[in-house]
Design an enzyme around this catalytic site. Structure first.
Site, PDB file in Angstrom:
ATOM      1  N   ASP A   1      27.191  28.525 -12.502  1.00 44.81           N
ATOM      2  CA  ASP A   1      26.907  27.989 -13.835  1.00 44.81           C
ATOM      3  C   ASP A   1      27.206  29.087 -14.855  1.00 44.81           C
ATOM      4  OD1 ASP A   1      25.815  26.187 -15.844  1.00 44.81           O
ATOM      5  OD2 ASP A   1      24.084  27.513 -15.912  1.00 44.81           O
ATOM      6  N   SER A   2      27.272  28.681 -16.107  1.00 44.60           N
ATOM      7  CA  SER A   2      27.452  29.654 -17.186  1.00 44.60           C
ATOM      8  C   SER A   2      26.233  30.570 -17.334  1.00 44.60           C
ATOM      9  CB  SER A   2      27.701  28.913 -18.497  1.00 44.60           C
ATOM     10  OG  SER A   2      26.641  28.011 -18.746  1.00 44.60           O
TER      11      SER A   2
ATOM     12  N   GLY B   1      29.676  26.329 -23.692  1.00 41.34           N
ATOM     13  CA  GLY B   1      29.782  25.046 -24.396  1.00 41.34           C
ATOM     14  C   GLY B   1      30.557  25.061 -25.695  1.00 41.34           C
TER      15      GLY B   1
ATOM     16  N   CYS C   1      27.539  23.558 -13.701  1.00 40.42           N
ATOM     17  CA  CYS C   1      27.662  23.536 -15.161  1.00 40.42           C
ATOM     18  C   CYS C   1      28.470  22.310 -15.611  1.00 40.42           C
ATOM     19  CB  CYS C   1      28.380  24.821 -15.574  1.00 40.42           C
ATOM     20  SG  CYS C   1      28.666  24.995 -17.324  1.00 40.42           S
TER      21      CYS C   1
ATOM     22  N   THR D   1      29.804  21.853 -18.539  1.00 41.27           N
ATOM     23  CA  THR D   1      30.963  22.289 -19.316  1.00 41.27           C
ATOM     24  C   THR D   1      32.080  22.757 -18.388  1.00 41.27           C
ATOM     25  OG1 THR D   1      29.443  22.980 -21.067  1.00 41.27           O
ATOM     26  CG2 THR D   1      31.680  23.840 -21.157  1.00 41.27           C
TER      27      THR D   1
ATOM     28  N   GLU E   1      15.994  27.815 -23.646  1.00 46.95           N
ATOM     29  CA  GLU E   1      15.982  29.235 -23.255  1.00 46.95           C
ATOM     30  C   GLU E   1      14.882  30.004 -23.974  1.00 46.95           C
ATOM     31  OE1 GLU E   1      19.588  31.228 -22.496  1.00 46.95           O
ATOM     32  OE2 GLU E   1      20.208  29.609 -21.163  1.00 46.95           O
TER      33      GLU E   1
ATOM     34  N   CYS F   1      23.947  18.141 -19.559  1.00 49.97           N
ATOM     35  CA  CYS F   1      23.968  19.598 -19.731  1.00 49.97           C
ATOM     36  C   CYS F   1      22.855  20.140 -18.841  1.00 49.97           C
ATOM     37  CB  CYS F   1      23.712  19.953 -21.196  1.00 49.97           C
ATOM     38  SG  CYS F   1      23.505  21.717 -21.484  1.00 49.97           S
ATOM     39  N   THR F   2      23.122  21.272 -18.238  1.00 53.71           N
ATOM     40  CA  THR F   2      22.169  21.827 -17.262  1.00 53.71           C
ATOM     41  C   THR F   2      20.750  21.983 -17.798  1.00 53.71           C
ATOM     42  OG1 THR F   2      23.033  23.962 -17.988  1.00 53.71           O
ATOM     43  CG2 THR F   2      23.790  23.136 -15.852  1.00 53.71           C
ATOM     44  N   HIS F   3      20.638  22.276 -19.091  1.00 50.55           N
ATOM     45  CA  HIS F   3      19.312  22.560 -19.645  1.00 50.55           C
ATOM     46  C   HIS F   3      18.514  21.302 -19.972  1.00 50.55           C
ATOM     47  CE1 HIS F   3      21.311  26.372 -20.084  1.00 50.55           C
ATOM     48  NE2 HIS F   3      20.262  26.947 -20.623  1.00 50.55           N
TER      49      HIS F   3
HETATM   50  N1  DGL Z   1      25.592  25.160 -18.470  1.00 49.46           N
HETATM   51  C1  DGL Z   1      26.102  24.534 -19.654  1.00 49.46           C
HETATM   52  C2  DGL Z   1      26.355  23.043 -19.384  1.00 49.46           C
HETATM   53  O1  DGL Z   1      25.804  22.453 -18.494  1.00 49.46           O
HETATM   54  C3  DGL Z   1      25.164  24.701 -20.835  1.00 49.46           C
HETATM   55  C4  DGL Z   1      25.119  26.107 -21.394  1.00 49.46           C
HETATM   56  C5  DGL Z   1      26.456  26.579 -21.929  1.00 49.46           C
HETATM   57  O2  DGL Z   1      26.880  26.135 -23.010  1.00 49.46           O
HETATM   58  O3  DGL Z   1      27.094  27.366 -21.246  1.00 49.46           O
HETATM   59  O4  DGL Z   1      27.137  22.450 -20.076  1.00 49.46           O
END
Ligand code: DGL
Length: 317
Positions: A12-13, A45, A75, A77, A154, A187-189
């Site tokens: 993931d990012s 993102g 991720c 993205t 976060e 989105c992961t969050h």
């Molecule tokens: N992990 C990213 C996603 O799921 C979110 C955070 C980012 O922008 O890197 O899109």
């Protein structure tokens, strides 16, 4: 070496993909993972396709050097922009979060009116929309980038008045004018905001009960109580959370691609005879981050609900 006992590479990012790791731990308890969080270069993102592909290739190369048996792009993205580039690098199974999320939304919707929220890059890529239309050509799809959600999570601002305000600013149109009946948390969050979103927009969970760990990034264990509304110590079907209790009739189905991705991984490993039957110990998992292992470790320990003893710094160029 028995291929089945090799770990699964997950990337993931940053830390958000731990929501996918968490579902893998819960639903595939025998599997070991090697997780790479690109915390030095997050967020993806708002970055260009070229950059996201370059970063994803570097991480995939690193995971392949660790002898993994499959790659999960946790991720949204990176999946949106780089899944084809990653697939070109290996014959191993590569699973992203978008197709499983789209499939879950298509099975959840009654009206065919589906909302997608994600980063700007995910929304602009149109991949969720394409996957939905491949399965349901008549679907009406409404997308919205919600970039602030990542930062709010976060910062641990889960059930905060600012977050609630942003939920309404981002989502009220989709609910009122577009009349969606299903919303992909793309989105992961966002799964970490799931119970607050459900409460604010009148949502229920399409795919999975809220868990005892959901949204507990601020560490107050509130979600734990919400999740177990009947107090029997188990997870309650359909959430048991504040607005999510009940049958969910007339509510917006919230789809968590993290869960459906873990289910897809289970299916694929079983189909290819690659699933292990030796239970994984917490110390079997490996974690790498490209910035401060300490902050990664504390976030990971909270999201995963287990003590992570070691996070290794790995910078990729
Ligand atoms: N992990 C990213 C996603 O799921 C979110 C955070 C980012 O922008 O890197 O899109």
């Amino acid at each position: 070496m028995d291929l089945r006992n090799l770990p699964i590479g997950v990337f993931d990012s940053g830390v958000g993909g731990l929501t996918v790791a968490r579902e893998i731990f819960r639903n595939l308890p025998n599997e070991k993972i090697i997780y790479y969080g690109d915390t030095a270069r997050v967020p993806y993102g708002n970055k260009s396709r070229e950059t996201i592909i370059r970063y994803s290739r570097q991480i995939t190369q690193f995971l392949l050097s660790k002898n993994v048996k499959a790659i999960v792009i946790a991720c949204n993205t990176a999946t949106s922009l780089a899944i084809d580039a990653v697939k070109e690098m290996t014959d191993l199974p590569v699973i992203g979060v978008i197709e499983p999320g789209a499939r879950a939304a298509v099975s959840a919707t009654a009206s065919g009116r589906i909302g997608i929220i994600g980063t700007s890059a995910t929304v602009t890529s149109g991949l969720y929309e394409k996957c939905i239309r491949d399965l349901l050509p008549d679907a009406r799809v409404f997308s919205k980038a919600c970039p602030l959600f990542v930062h709010l999570v976060e910062e641990g601002m889960i059930d905060d008045s600012v977050t609630v305000e942003m939920i309404h600013r981002y989502l009220d149109d989709m609910i009122e004018s577009d009349r969606i009946d299903t919303l992909i948390l793309g989105c992961t969050h966002y799964p970490l905001l799931r119970s607050v979103i459900a409460r604010e927009i009148g949502g229920t969970y399409a795919d999975y009960p809220v868990s005892d760990l959901d949204a507990d990034v601020d560490g107050d264990r509130n979600e734990s109580r919400d999740a177990d509304a009947d107090g029997d110590g188990s997870r309650d079907p359909n959430g048991g959370g504040k607005a999510a209790a009940g049958t969910g009739a007339g509510k917006i189905q919230l789809v968590n691609p993290a869960y459906t991705t873990a289910m897809e991984l289970a299916r694929l490993l079983a189909e290819r005879g690659m699933a292990t039957d030796i239970p994984a110990a917490p110390s079997d998992h490996q974690f790498y981050s490209s910035d401060s292992p300490d902050s990664f470790r504390s976030f990971a320990s909270r999201i995963l609900g287990l003590q992570i003893d070691k996070v290794s710094l790995k910078i990729l160029d």
